[in-house]
Design a protein around this motif. Structure first.
Motif, mmCIF file in Angstrom:
data_model
loop_
_atom_site.group_PDB
_atom_site.id
_atom_site.type_symbol
_atom_site.label_atom_id
_atom_site.label_comp_id
_atom_site.label_asym_id
_atom_site.label_seq_id
_atom_site.Cartn_x
_atom_site.Cartn_y
_atom_site.Cartn_z
ATOM 1 N N ALA A 1 0.830 -1.212 0.000
ATOM 2 C CA ALA A 1 0.000 0.000 0.000
ATOM 3 C C ALA A 1 0.858 1.254 0.000
ATOM 4 N N GLU A 2 2.108 1.156 0.448
ATOM 5 C CA GLU A 2 3.005 2.316 0.468
ATOM 6 C C GLU A 2 3.670 2.572 -0.884
ATOM 7 N N ASP A 3 3.716 1.564 -1.747
ATOM 8 C CA ASP A 3 4.319 1.739 -3.066
ATOM 9 C C ASP A 3 3.448 2.649 -3.915
ATOM 10 N N LYS A 4 4.079 3.592 -4.591
ATOM 11 C CA LYS A 4 3.359 4.554 -5.428
ATOM 12 C C LYS A 4 2.911 3.904 -6.733
ATOM 13 N N VAL A 5 1.721 4.305 -7.174
ATOM 14 C CA VAL A 5 1.194 3.901 -8.477
ATOM 15 C C VAL A 5 0.813 5.182 -9.207
ATOM 16 N N ALA A 6 1.338 5.362 -10.414
ATOM 17 C CA ALA A 6 1.066 6.560 -11.210
ATOM 18 C C ALA A 6 -0.172 6.346 -12.070
ATOM 19 N N PHE A 7 -0.993 7.395 -12.184
ATOM 20 C CA PHE A 7 -2.162 7.386 -13.066
ATOM 21 C C PHE A 7 -1.844 8.251 -14.272
ATOM 22 N N LEU A 8 -1.775 7.646 -15.449
ATOM 23 C CA LEU A 8 -1.511 8.383 -16.672
ATOM 24 C C LEU A 8 -2.794 8.434 -17.490
ATOM 25 N N ASP A 9 -3.320 9.638 -17.669
ATOM 26 C CA ASP A 9 -4.517 9.800 -18.497
ATOM 27 C C ASP A 9 -4.088 9.774 -19.965
ATOM 28 N N ILE A 10 -5.009 9.919 -20.867
ATOM 29 C CA ILE A 10 -4.730 9.791 -22.297
ATOM 30 C C ILE A 10 -3.581 10.686 -22.766
ATOM 31 N N PRO A 11 -3.514 11.974 -22.374
ATOM 32 C CA PRO A 11 -2.417 12.803 -22.897
ATOM 33 C C PRO A 11 -1.046 12.509 -22.270
ATOM 34 N N HIS A 12 -0.987 11.806 -21.167
ATOM 35 C CA HIS A 12 0.285 11.526 -20.503
ATOM 36 C C HIS A 12 1.001 10.366 -21.188
ATOM 37 N N LEU B 1 -10.422 4.381 -11.467
ATOM 38 C CA LEU B 1 -8.963 4.403 -11.319
ATOM 39 C C LEU B 1 -8.529 3.792 -9.993
ATOM 40 N N ILE B 2 -9.290 4.002 -8.950
ATOM 41 C CA ILE B 2 -8.965 3.398 -7.655
ATOM 42 C C ILE B 2 -9.049 1.874 -7.753
ATOM 43 N N LYS B 3 -10.059 1.368 -8.459
ATOM 44 C CA LYS B 3 -10.169 -0.080 -8.671
ATOM 45 C C LYS B 3 -9.009 -0.589 -9.528
ATOM 46 N N ALA B 4 -8.607 0.201 -10.520
ATOM 47 C CA ALA B 4 -7.478 -0.178 -11.371
ATOM 48 C C ALA B 4 -6.175 -0.192 -10.563
ATOM 49 N N ARG B 5 -6.022 0.759 -9.644
ATOM 50 C CA ARG B 5 -4.819 0.794 -8.804
ATOM 51 C C ARG B 5 -4.732 -0.480 -7.956
ATOM 52 N N SER C 1 -24.466 5.841 -17.434
ATOM 53 C CA SER C 1 -24.103 6.869 -16.459
ATOM 54 C C SER C 1 -22.673 6.662 -15.953
ATOM 55 N N CYS C 2 -21.957 5.726 -16.567
ATOM 56 C CA CYS C 2 -20.610 5.365 -16.115
ATOM 57 C C CYS C 2 -19.535 5.785 -17.106
ATOM 58 N N TYR C 3 -18.334 5.976 -16.571
ATOM 59 C CA TYR C 3 -17.149 6.079 -17.422
ATOM 60 C C TYR C 3 -16.797 4.668 -17.862
ATOM 61 N N ARG C 4 -16.560 4.480 -19.154
ATOM 62 C CA ARG C 4 -16.090 3.217 -19.689
ATOM 63 C C ARG C 4 -14.629 3.429 -20.079
ATOM 64 N N LEU C 5 -13.748 2.613 -19.533
ATOM 65 C CA LEU C 5 -12.307 2.824 -19.700
ATOM 66 C C LEU C 5 -11.623 1.578 -20.235
ATOM 67 N N GLU C 6 -10.575 1.824 -21.014
ATOM 68 C CA GLU C 6 -9.618 0.779 -21.361
ATOM 69 C C GLU C 6 -8.296 1.210 -20.749
ATOM 70 N N ILE C 7 -7.699 0.305 -20.004
ATOM 71 C CA ILE C 7 -6.509 0.588 -19.206
ATOM 72 C C ILE C 7 -5.381 -0.349 -19.612
ATOM 73 N N GLU C 8 -4.160 0.168 -19.572
ATOM 74 C CA GLU C 8 -2.978 -0.674 -19.692
ATOM 75 C C GLU C 8 -2.180 -0.528 -18.403
ATOM 76 N N PHE C 9 -1.592 -1.626 -17.969
ATOM 77 C CA PHE C 9 -0.775 -1.635 -16.756
ATOM 78 C C PHE C 9 0.690 -1.809 -17.149
#
Length: 127
Positions: A33-44, A73-77, A101-109
């Motif tokens: 839980a202490e390890d950092k996880v970065a969130f990169l949105d589409i432009p990042h 994103l919290i679930k993805a983390r 009513s939801c955001y639909r996302l495609e994520i890469e890890f």
């Protein structure tokens, strides 16, 4: 009667969550839980040297609640940490509309050996 009520209750509990499908090709040791996880949105940009470890899709079941951008994103983390990834990269994003009513996302890890806290990234809006 009790079994029927239990099944109905289970249906509503499960159907209120976003539909998440994920696949990890490479598994690293789980992060803490202490390890950092970065969130990169589409432009990042994903840093060079980062290794793709998996993908995920966040969808809508029709009865989904708690499926905003930050909630997903919290679930993805959580999935990233469980599989040793320290970058969550949004590659496709559909905002809520008439059909959902939801955001639909495609994520890469990704796993990155460098300091992910130094990457330009999306900041969660904690409410």
């Amino acid at each position: 009667m009790r079994i029927t009520l239990s099944i109905v209750a289970l249906f509503f509990m499960v159907s209120c969550s976003p539909k998440i499908t994920s696949s990890f090709d490479t598994k690293h040791p789980a992060l803490t839980a202490e390890d950092k996880v970065a969130f990169l949105d589409i432009p990042h940009k994903v840093p060079s040297g980062a290794k793709k470890t998996g993908t995920a899709k966040f969808g809508d079941t029709g009865f989904t609640t708690d499926c905003g951008f930050d909630s997903n994103l919290i679930k993805a983390r959580k999935a990233a940490r469980e599989n040793g990834a320290n970058i969550v990269k949004v590659v496709r994003k559909k905002k809520p509309d008439v059909w959902s009513s939801c955001y639909r996302l495609e994520i890469e890890f990704y796993f990155y050996d460098g300091d992910v806290s130094r990457l330009e990234q999306y900041q969660l809006q904690i409410k």
